[in-house]
Design a protein around this motif. Sequence first.
Motif, short mmCIF file in Angstrom:
data_model
loop_
_atom_site.label_atom_id
_atom_site.label_comp_id
_atom_site.label_asym_id
_atom_site.label_seq_id
_atom_site.Cartn_x
_atom_site.Cartn_y
_atom_site.Cartn_z
N THR A 487 49.01 48.33 55.21
CA THR A 487 50.24 48.77 54.55
C THR A 487 50.85 47.58 53.82
OG1 THR A 487 50.63 50.45 56.24
CG2 THR A 487 52.50 49.81 54.87
N LEU A 488 51.09 47.72 52.53
CA LEU A 488 51.60 46.66 51.68
C LEU A 488 52.98 47.02 51.17
CD1 LEU A 488 48.34 46.25 49.57
CD2 LEU A 488 49.00 44.82 51.49
N ASN A 489 53.71 46.00 50.68
CA ASN A 489 54.94 46.34 49.98
C ASN A 489 54.60 46.89 48.60
OD1 ASN A 489 54.75 44.09 48.04
ND2 ASN A 489 55.29 42.78 49.78
N ALA A 490 55.60 47.46 47.93
CA ALA A 490 55.33 48.19 46.69
C ALA A 490 54.72 47.31 45.62
CB ALA A 490 56.63 48.82 46.18
N ALA A 491 55.21 46.07 45.48
CA ALA A 491 54.69 45.18 44.45
C ALA A 491 53.24 44.82 44.71
CB ALA A 491 55.56 43.92 44.37
N ASP A 492 52.90 44.50 45.97
CA ASP A 492 51.51 44.16 46.30
C ASP A 492 50.59 45.37 46.16
OD1 ASP A 492 52.29 41.60 46.78
OD2 ASP A 492 52.28 41.75 48.97
N PHE A 493 51.11 46.55 46.48
CA PHE A 493 50.30 47.76 46.33
C PHE A 493 49.96 48.01 44.87
CE2 PHE A 493 49.99 52.44 45.88
CZ PHE A 493 48.88 52.65 46.70
N GLU A 494 50.93 47.82 43.98
CA GLU A 494 50.66 47.98 42.55
C GLU A 494 49.67 46.92 42.07
OE1 GLU A 494 51.57 50.42 40.63
OE2 GLU A 494 52.67 51.39 42.25
N LEU A 495 49.76 45.71 42.63
CA LEU A 495 48.82 44.66 42.25
C LEU A 495 47.40 45.02 42.68
CD1 LEU A 495 48.24 41.84 41.13
CD2 LEU A 495 48.84 40.91 43.38
N VAL A 496 47.26 45.58 43.89
CA VAL A 496 45.93 45.98 44.37
C VAL A 496 45.37 47.09 43.49
CG1 VAL A 496 44.70 47.06 46.28
CG2 VAL A 496 46.31 45.22 46.73
N LYS A 497 46.21 48.04 43.10
CA LYS A 497 45.75 49.12 42.21
C LYS A 497 45.26 48.55 40.88
CE LYS A 497 48.31 52.74 41.79
NZ LYS A 497 49.53 53.59 41.61
N GLU A 498 45.96 47.53 40.39
CA GLU A 498 45.54 46.92 39.13
C GLU A 498 44.21 46.18 39.27
OE1 GLU A 498 47.02 43.34 36.11
OE2 GLU A 498 48.25 43.94 37.83
N LEU A 499 44.01 45.53 40.41
CA LEU A 499 42.81 44.72 40.61
C LEU A 499 41.67 45.49 41.26
CD1 LEU A 499 44.49 41.47 42.01
CD2 LEU A 499 43.81 41.92 39.65
N LEU A 500 41.88 46.75 41.59
CA LEU A 500 40.91 47.49 42.39
C LEU A 500 39.50 47.49 41.80
CD1 LEU A 500 40.72 48.99 45.02
CD2 LEU A 500 41.28 51.11 43.83
N PRO A 501 39.29 47.74 40.48
CA PRO A 501 37.91 47.71 39.96
C PRO A 501 37.23 46.35 40.15
CG PRO A 501 39.39 48.79 38.41
CD PRO A 501 40.25 48.17 39.45
N ASP A 502 37.96 45.27 39.92
CA ASP A 502 37.36 43.95 40.09
C ASP A 502 37.15 43.60 41.56
OD1 ASP A 502 37.23 43.36 37.34
OD2 ASP A 502 39.34 42.82 37.32
N ILE A 503 38.06 44.03 42.43
CA ILE A 503 37.89 43.79 43.86
C ILE A 503 36.65 44.52 44.37
CG2 ILE A 503 38.90 44.20 46.13
CD1 ILE A 503 41.61 43.69 44.99
N GLN A 504 36.45 45.74 43.91
CA GLN A 504 35.26 46.49 44.32
C GLN A 504 33.99 45.87 43.75
OE1 GLN A 504 36.30 50.38 42.91
NE2 GLN A 504 37.33 50.98 44.82
N ALA A 505 34.07 45.26 42.56
CA ALA A 505 32.90 44.58 41.99
C ALA A 505 32.50 43.38 42.82
CB ALA A 505 33.20 44.15 40.55
N LEU A 506 33.43 42.79 43.56
CA LEU A 506 33.11 41.65 44.43
C LEU A 506 32.44 42.08 45.73
CD1 LEU A 506 36.35 39.50 44.01
CD2 LEU A 506 34.06 38.91 43.21
N GLY A 507 32.51 43.35 46.06
CA GLY A 507 31.88 43.83 47.29
C GLY A 507 32.84 44.47 48.27
N PHE A 508 34.14 44.46 47.95
CA PHE A 508 35.10 45.14 48.83
C PHE A 508 34.99 46.65 48.62
CE2 PHE A 508 37.09 40.96 48.75
CZ PHE A 508 37.55 40.83 50.05
N GLN A 509 35.11 47.38 49.71
CA GLN A 509 35.20 48.84 49.64
C GLN A 509 36.62 49.22 50.07
OE1 GLN A 509 32.10 50.92 51.70
NE2 GLN A 509 30.44 49.81 50.69
N ILE A 510 37.45 49.51 49.08
CA ILE A 510 38.87 49.79 49.32
C ILE A 510 39.24 51.07 48.59
CG2 ILE A 510 41.23 48.94 49.03
CD1 ILE A 510 40.17 46.12 49.12
N ARG A 511 40.02 51.90 49.24
CA ARG A 511 40.52 53.11 48.60
C ARG A 511 41.98 53.32 49.00
NH1 ARG A 511 40.51 57.34 52.37
NH2 ARG A 511 39.27 56.94 54.24
#
Length: 617
Positions: A487-511
Motif C-alpha cells: 500500500t503506497l501513498n497517492a503520489a507514489d502510487f501514481e509514480l508506480v503507474k507511470e513507471l509500470l511498463p519499465d519496471i515490468q521490463a526489468l523483471g518485476f511482476q506488479i499489478r
Amino acid sequence: MSDIIQLLPDSVANQIAAGEVVQRPSSAVKELIENSIDAGAEKIQLIVKDAGKSLIQVIDDGCGMTVTDARMCFERHATSKIRKADDLFAIRTMGFRGEAMASIAAIAQVELKTRRHEDELGTLICIEGSEIIKQEPVSCAAGTSTCIKNLFYNTPARRNFLKGNPVELRHIIDEFQRIALAHPEVYFTFHHDGNELFHLPKASLKQRIVHLLGNAYNQRLVPLEEDTSIIVVKGFIGKPEFARKTRGEQFFFVNKRYIKDPYLNHAVLAAYDELLPDDSYPLYVLFIDIDPSKIDINVHPTKTEIKYQDEKALYAIIRSAVKRSLGQYNITPTLDFDQETSFNSMITQQTPDEIVQPQISFNPDFNPFESDKKPERSTSAYFRPFGEDQRDVNKNWGSLYDIVDQARDKQQQTILDIEESENAQIKKEGRHFFQLHNRLIISPIKSGFMLIDQQAAHERILYERFIIQLENHQGASQQSLFPQTVTLNAADFELVKELLPDIQALGFQIREFGKNTVVVEGIPADISTNVSEVEMLEHLIEGFKNNLTLLRLDKRDNLARTLARNAALKAGTHLSQEEMNNLIDQLFACERPNSSLTGKPVIIKYSIEELLQKFDK
C-alpha cells in the motif's frame, strides 16, 4: 525623438504576472483551494481532468461573493485580505496580494459561480483571456465554484513546457496534501478523471496524516509540543528507524502556511544526530504559531519563504523540542538504571517476617581421609563388571584408534581433494584473487597489482545489464511463492503507474490491486538479496525520486541506476574465489569498467616500482 516608454495593457501585465504565480496546474490548484480556506469553507471538492490541463474545478461552501465582488476579484491587486501596507505584518490568511485570480483569468477560460448564504440567486461570470464573456444571475449552491478550462490555451509556449500527465498530477497531489495537512478541520475530496484519489473527512492531525500517507504511519509518529513565549510548536515527528532517502515527507507550517526553510530543516536533523544513517531524512509535520508582526511572508511569489526577526531562537527551540520529544517517548537510548527490569527481579516483595534463613545440612560422621568407606554407586549406570564382554572389549581396544585414524585420513583426503581442485582451477585460469577487508579485491598483474571496489564493480555490471533489459524488454522474472501486497501513498502510487511498463521490463511482476495498492508477484531473476519484495519496491521508488531531484536523469537511466544500487552486493560481503573470478570477468565485459555510477574509479592499479619506492628501493 518620440517617447518609447508605454504602459502595458492589463491583459499583457496579467500574463506576465501569471508566469510567476501560475507556473503549472498545481499552482492554480493551490491558489483556488487557499481562496476557499480564506472564505471559511468547511467542505472543499477538487475535480481535475488530464492532470489539470483540461479542467481544474474547486467547489466550496464558503461565504460566497456578491455580484460586485465576483466581478472585482478578477481585477489586478483586488483583495479582501488587506487594506493598507501595515496589514502585511498582521496576515493570517493564505492570500493577500490579489494577483492569483487575475493571473489565472489571463491564461485560461474561467467560469465562476458564487452565492452568499443569505442570497437567493448567485452570479455566473465567464472570462477568457482577461475578457468577460458572460455575466448573469444563476441558481447555484451557497459558496463558490471556480472552473478553469484549457490552462495556457493562449500561451502555447508555456503549455508545451508542461510535463506529462503523471508528473503534473504528482505536483497537484503534493499541493493538495500540504493544504489538507494544514487544515484537518476541513472536509476534502479529490477526483481525477472520474476516480476518487482522496476522501478526507474532518479529523485530528494524526488521523489526517494517516489518511494522506497511509495506515502504516500510525505506528511511526511521535507527538511533539512546545509552548514558549516566542513560538508555539506542535505536530508529529517520525521514528528514526522509518527514515527515508528522500525529503518528501517533511512539512513545516508557519501560521498554517506551508514553507520551505533549509535552516529550520537543519534544526530538526541536528536533533536526530547519531540516530539516523547517512543520507537519511526523518518524517515530520510541524506547525509553528508565531506573531505575524515578527515575520515577513511577502518575499517570494509562491509565499513559501519567510523571513524571521530572530532565526537563532527559532532554531534552538525547534532543535530542543525535537530532542525532548525523542527522549520523552523513549526513542533515544537510555542509561536510566531505575527503569532496568533485570534489577527489579532481584528484589523480593516479601516482608522481613516472611523471610526464612536458609538451612545447611551436613553429615558430621563424614571423614574424607577414611579409605574403608566408599560412596555407593549404581553399577548399572557407572560401572560394568568384568566378564566375557569386557574382556572382548579389552582385547580389541586398539580398533578404536584405527577407526579414529581412518576418519582423520578421510577428512584430510577430502581437504586435499578440494585444495587440488581449487589449485587446478586457478592454475588453469592463471589467476588468483585476494579479498581485503571484504571490500576490495586484489588481483596480481604483470606490472604489479590492481585494487577493485567490489560494490562499485557490481553496480556497474548490474546497471549496464538493466539498461539492455529496458531497451529490449527482456528482463527475466522470478515468481514469488507468496505475492506481497504493498500500500503506497497517492503520489507514489501514481509514480508506480507511470513507471509500470519499465519496471515490468526489468523483471518485476506488479499489478494494480485496488486504491493505492499493488501486488508484487515476482522480482528480477538476477537479483540475489535478502530484502523482501515490499522493501525492494519501496527502495526503488525512493531511489528514483532521489535521483530525479538531484541528477535530473532520464526515466530509464534513473530506474536502472536505482535498481543497480539497491541490488548490488554491499561492502563487507565475503566472496569465494569463483565469485571474485566471475565478478571481474563480468566487469571487464562492461562498456565502461573503470567508472562507477557516481563517476569515481572502480579500479586502481599499482606498479612494482611504486611499491619498491615505499621501501626506498
